[in-house]
Design a protein around this motif. Sequence first.
Motif: not given
Length: 183
Positions: A86-100
């Motif tokens: 669960d990752i929280t942050y401010r402002e605009n959506w980041r839309n994570y799409e990939k994990a390495i």
Amino acid sequence: MSKFAIGLAAILLAGCSATTSITQKSASEVRQAVAIQITADESATEYSGPPMQGTTDGSAYNLYYYKMRALAPSDGTSPQYLLQIDITYRENWRNYEKAILGSGGQLEFSQLNRKTLNCASTNSCMLEETLEVALSEDQITDALKRRDKLRVKLYAKSGHRSVIDVPSSYLMGFYSAVVNRQG
């Protein structure tokens, strides 16, 4: 302050620390905190590690919480390991799409949920994305053999990159809970 008030304050503070930094937990503490239950249809055993907290940049505005999960089928086949973030942050959506994986190699990735936690104004909101990354048993045991953390790099459509580090003590405690239960 009375002894009762001090005791109550201690209990409340302990309750607030259900999600903590791994530096405060040894492998044996993690192992003891792993929740184990049989699925409703009795086809598998589910393992859920304790939730832990970290930050991607040292601030309180870019936090992540993670926990390891495993599903061990009753037929004796290898467990499926997952890292839930669960990752929280401010402002605009980041839309994570990939994990390495830190040592290279793309990981199977799923976005489970996105939600707005709260907004101070129309332009300043706290946002949360819940992600799940599949890990192989070999990836976990390789990190344990090296006595190193498991590093997962997340990449977002927005251009943001976040690094999630799962310390070796957490991995060791969680993995031993799964392996030792299976026999």
